[in-house]
Write a protein that holds these residues in place. Structure first.
Motif, short mmCIF file in Angstrom:
data_model
loop_
_atom_site.label_atom_id
_atom_site.label_comp_id
_atom_site.label_asym_id
_atom_site.label_seq_id
_atom_site.Cartn_x
_atom_site.Cartn_y
_atom_site.Cartn_z
N PHE A 104 25.07 -8.55 -64.84
CA PHE A 104 25.59 -9.77 -65.46
C PHE A 104 26.49 -9.39 -66.64
O PHE A 104 26.42 -8.27 -67.17
N SER A 105 27.34 -10.32 -67.01
CA SER A 105 28.16 -10.16 -68.22
C SER A 105 27.89 -11.35 -69.13
O SER A 105 27.47 -12.42 -68.67
N MET A 106 28.13 -11.15 -70.42
CA MET A 106 27.83 -12.19 -71.40
C MET A 106 28.90 -12.21 -72.47
O MET A 106 29.35 -11.16 -72.93
N ASN A 123 34.96 -7.52 -69.06
CA ASN A 123 33.61 -7.87 -68.66
C ASN A 123 32.74 -6.63 -68.54
O ASN A 123 32.79 -5.92 -67.52
N PHE A 124 32.00 -6.34 -69.57
CA PHE A 124 31.02 -5.27 -69.52
C PHE A 124 29.83 -5.79 -68.73
O PHE A 124 29.15 -6.73 -69.13
N ILE A 125 29.56 -5.18 -67.59
CA ILE A 125 28.49 -5.63 -66.71
C ILE A 125 27.22 -4.84 -67.02
O ILE A 125 27.19 -3.62 -66.87
N MET A 126 26.20 -5.55 -67.47
CA MET A 126 24.92 -4.92 -67.79
C MET A 126 24.01 -4.95 -66.56
O MET A 126 23.89 -5.99 -65.91
N MET A 166 28.16 -23.09 -84.75
CA MET A 166 27.78 -22.99 -83.35
C MET A 166 28.76 -22.12 -82.58
O MET A 166 29.86 -21.81 -83.05
N SER A 167 28.35 -21.75 -81.40
CA SER A 167 29.18 -20.93 -80.53
C SER A 167 28.84 -21.26 -79.09
O SER A 167 27.74 -21.74 -78.79
N SER A 168 29.76 -21.00 -78.19
CA SER A 168 29.46 -21.09 -76.77
C SER A 168 29.00 -19.72 -76.28
O SER A 168 29.35 -18.70 -76.87
N VAL A 169 28.22 -19.72 -75.24
CA VAL A 169 27.80 -18.46 -74.61
C VAL A 169 28.03 -18.60 -73.11
O VAL A 169 27.70 -19.61 -72.51
N LEU A 170 28.65 -17.58 -72.53
CA LEU A 170 28.96 -17.58 -71.10
C LEU A 170 28.14 -16.49 -70.43
O LEU A 170 28.24 -15.32 -70.78
N PRO A 183 29.31 -10.67 -61.58
CA PRO A 183 30.72 -11.08 -61.71
C PRO A 183 31.65 -10.42 -60.71
O PRO A 183 32.75 -10.93 -60.48
N ASP A 184 31.25 -9.31 -60.11
CA ASP A 184 32.10 -8.65 -59.12
C ASP A 184 31.94 -9.22 -57.73
O ASP A 184 32.66 -8.82 -56.81
N SER A 185 31.01 -10.14 -57.53
CA SER A 185 30.79 -10.71 -56.20
C SER A 185 31.85 -11.75 -55.87
O SER A 185 32.62 -12.18 -56.73
N VAL A 186 31.89 -12.16 -54.61
CA VAL A 186 32.89 -13.15 -54.17
C VAL A 186 32.65 -14.50 -54.85
O VAL A 186 33.59 -15.17 -55.27
N PHE A 187 31.38 -14.90 -54.95
CA PHE A 187 31.04 -16.18 -55.57
C PHE A 187 30.03 -15.95 -56.69
O PHE A 187 28.82 -16.18 -56.53
N PRO A 188 30.50 -15.48 -57.85
CA PRO A 188 29.58 -15.25 -58.97
C PRO A 188 29.04 -16.57 -59.52
O PRO A 188 29.72 -17.60 -59.49
#
Length: 652
Positions: free
Chosen positions: A305-307, A338-341, A372-376, A381-386
């Motif tokens: 996942f990435s965040m 996108n750093f993927i953990m 406040m902040s948003s978080v995604l 993320p590398d899949s076809v439908f993340p």
């Protein structure tokens, strides 16, 4: 071309003459279709041949540490010209196929032109309208760049803006398939077209409710969201939906019937059917019938996942990089940010964080007047439908979250964002400065000292706790690291380019601070009470009726004699305030802040305070202009739990 070629279908005399000749409908359609393709392709091919004839390379000369180098930059390169020809033909043919499809449905040239123009953008319009509904009703729905990018891909006209003139293989196949499918459908419709309906708006009865409902849907959406902006109650949007439905259904009905005489039982029945569909659509979104909001993935099924969030991730670790270059090792040039953990413990923490957002929905959806902040969160993320979700969070939620603590203190996270993982060719120098007026910055240029400092910074960064990361207390200093890198995505991949990155040094960076103090730099990063004339403390309280309370209004009211402030002049008390002040306020509605006034002249110095503190009032600005010219001031904050008792007692 489509309107011109098939114009004969939209005139009574021309359609009678053409179809009385000894040609089948298939031959008429095929000949007209091919004629249009030739009209479209000819000018593109001619221009392409001219560009191919003048194509040539241009040599760009630039200097590096190795000396003068030449690099070839292609201007009108043959590959680029051929790509332009291909992309232009692809766009033109796709638009042509859609326009012919519109011509087969319509009975006159005006409708043909209007529907053709509309249909070429219909799918992207529907896509973005649905995105608007989902983002409004579905908690956590992410309207990020990926969705926008996908929406732009639907139309070749819009995709050319996104792709900068290059279509990937998947998009190319999609356009070719769309073209062939539309050609087949259009040929079939030509065979079934009722010639006696020439001059009608639409020649196929099944299209009348479709066009009418589309017009009503777009009109309903437009007025609904417009009313929502105007009103303070959620019922405004539904009033807009109702008004838009009635008004634009009538307009759509008049268009498809080509008459204003549409007030009859059939129209009322059709309106009732549309209203039922619209109500079911809105109810489905309101009650989340698909389970979108509560859907949390199983950690066992997630590979990574990435965040992204702006409290810590992008601000302290510089994850947003402007030059399209992987700033940290381990990021490729296609996926640079996108750093993927992939650590199982971090994946589990991410899903638990996701769950905590869904459980705290009611509070988090109504955040106001706070930091406040948003978080995604994006799973695989590398899949076809993340799967992705975006939420708003307040600072208290963030700093008290065990899931954020697990992720930010993990070895995986620390190793990636550590200074030792920076992706540079050479370090130029390091500039270290404190947020203190008149303080002289420290510049390190010696290669040995640079490496020693980087080692200390790296060690402290990896040992830093989550609590220290999220502490709003002012940092000890900021280290700006200047380096050289090679941008492999540019036309000069061997050229060394200068850039920099910043790391925040807190008071818990023991190794870094000891290194600086051992070299006599301590005084550069310490506030001296002897430099400060006084600190004036203000208490800002925003009233419910005061919707536009400016940042410095409390200061202005005091200056005008309408409020009160606490002026601290005792050096010991000043030192306590300097040791504990914070760089950001959390509660925008009720908080304490101070203005530090220095004794020295403000000539040639940077202002450290928001201009609103004085310039809110024009008369006040003129009155204190001379004072501002001769003083340097800095704004500081005190959040709940960090306000001295005597300050709280004074403002009771």
């Amino acid at each position: 071309a489509a309107v011109v070629i098939f114009r004969y279908l939209h005139g009574v005399s021309s359609v009678s003459v053409m179809h009385s000749m000894p040609f089948t409908r298939a031959k008429l359609y095929n000949s007209g279709f091919l004629s249009g393709l030739i009209l479209i392709a000819a000018p593109i091919l001619v221009n392409g041949l001219i560009l191919l004839a003048i194509s040539k390379p241009v040599y760009n000369e630039y200097g590096t540490e190795a000396g003068i180098m030449l690099d070839t930059v292609n201007v009108f390169a043959r590959a680029d010209v051929l790509n332009w020809i291909w992309v232009s033909l692809l766009i033109a043919f796709t638009v042509y196929a859609v326009s012919i499809f519109a011509g087969m449905l319509t009975g006159n040239s005006l409708m043909h032109f209007a529907i053709a123009a509309w249909f070429n953008f219909l799918l992207p319009m529907l896509y973005f309208v649905f995105v608007a509904y989902f983002s409004y009703y579905l908690y956590g729905f992410d309207t990020s760049a990926n969705l926008s990018e996908f929406g732009l891909r639907i139309s070749p006209f819009l995709n050319i803006l996104r792709s900068e003139g290059v279509f990937d293989a998947v998009t190319t196949v999609y356009y070719i398939a769309s073209f062939l499918i539309l050609v087949g459908i259009t040929g079939f419709l030509y065979q079934k077209r009722r010639l006696e309906r020439t001059l009608d708006s639409l020649v196929f009865g099944f299209m009348e409710p479709i066009i009418c409902y589309l017009v009503a849907f777009f009109g309903m959406t437009m007025l609904g969201f417009y009313f929502d902006v105007l009103g303070e109650s959620e019922w405004y949007i539904y009033a807009g939906f109702a008004a838009g439905t009635i008004i634009f259904f009538i307009i759509g009905r008049m268009i498809v019937k080509k008459t204003p005489r549409i007030y009859n039982r059939k129209s009322l029945t059709s309106l009732g059917i549309y209203a039922l569909i619209a109500v079911l659509f809105l109810l489905g979104l309101n009650f989340d019938v698909t389970g979108f909001e509560k859907r949390v993935p199983d950690p066992a099924n997630i590979k990574g996942f990435s965040m992204e969030e702006s409290f810590n991730h992008s601000y302290r670790f510089n994850s947003n990089y402007l030059n399209r270059y992987p700033i940290y090792k381990g990021l490729d040039e296609e996926n640079q940010f996108n750093f993927i953990m992939k650590d199982p413990e971090n994946i589990k923490a991410a899903t638990e964080l996701h769950r905590s957002f869904t459980e705290d929905k009611e509070r988090l959806e109504n955040l106001e007047n706070i930091y406040m902040s948003s978080v995604l969160l994006t799973y695989d993320p590398d899949s076809v439908f993340p799967m992705s979700r975006r939420y708003l969070m307040d600072y208290d939620f963030f700093r008290n979250s065990p899931e954020f603590k697990q992720i930010y203190e993990s070895k995986e996270f620390k190793t990636f964002f550590a200074p030792s993982n920076l992706n540079y060719v050479k370090l130029n120098y390091i500039n270290i400065n404190a947020d203190i007026p008149f303080s002289e910055s420290v510049e390190i240029k010696n290669n040995l000292e640079i490496q020693e400092f980087m080692d200390c910074l790296d060690k402290d960064f990896k040992a830093q706790t989550f609590e220290d990361m999220v502490n709003l207390k002012h940092e000890y200093a900021t280290a700006d690291i200047s380096f050289k890198y090679k941008n492999k995505n540019s036309d000069t991949p061997e050229q060394l380019i200068d850039d920099n990155i910043s790391y925040k040094i807190t008071e818990n960076y023991k190794n870094t601070i000891q290194w600086l103090e051992a070299r006599g730099y301590k005084d550069h990063f310490v506030h001296k009470t002897s430099d400060i004339e006084y600190i004036e403390i203000f208490h800002r309280v925003q009233k419910d009726s005061d919707q536009t309370y400016p940042a410095g209004k409390a200061t202005v009211e005091v200056r005008q004699g309408k409020g009160k402030s606490l002026k601290v002049t005792d050096p010991a008390e000043i030192q306590k305030l300097l040791d504990t002040y914070e760089s950001q306020n959390i509660n925008y509605q009720d908080y304490y802040y101070g203005i530090v006034t220095y004794r020295q002249s403000g000539d040639d110095q940077q202002w450290y305070i928001d201009e609103d503190a004085y310039l809110y009032d024009k008369e006040l600005a003129e009155r204190y202009a001379q004072d501002m010219d001769s003083k340097v001031e800095m704004q500081i904050f005190f959040n709940e739990g960090n306000v001295p008792d005597y300050v709280l007692e004074y403002f009771k």
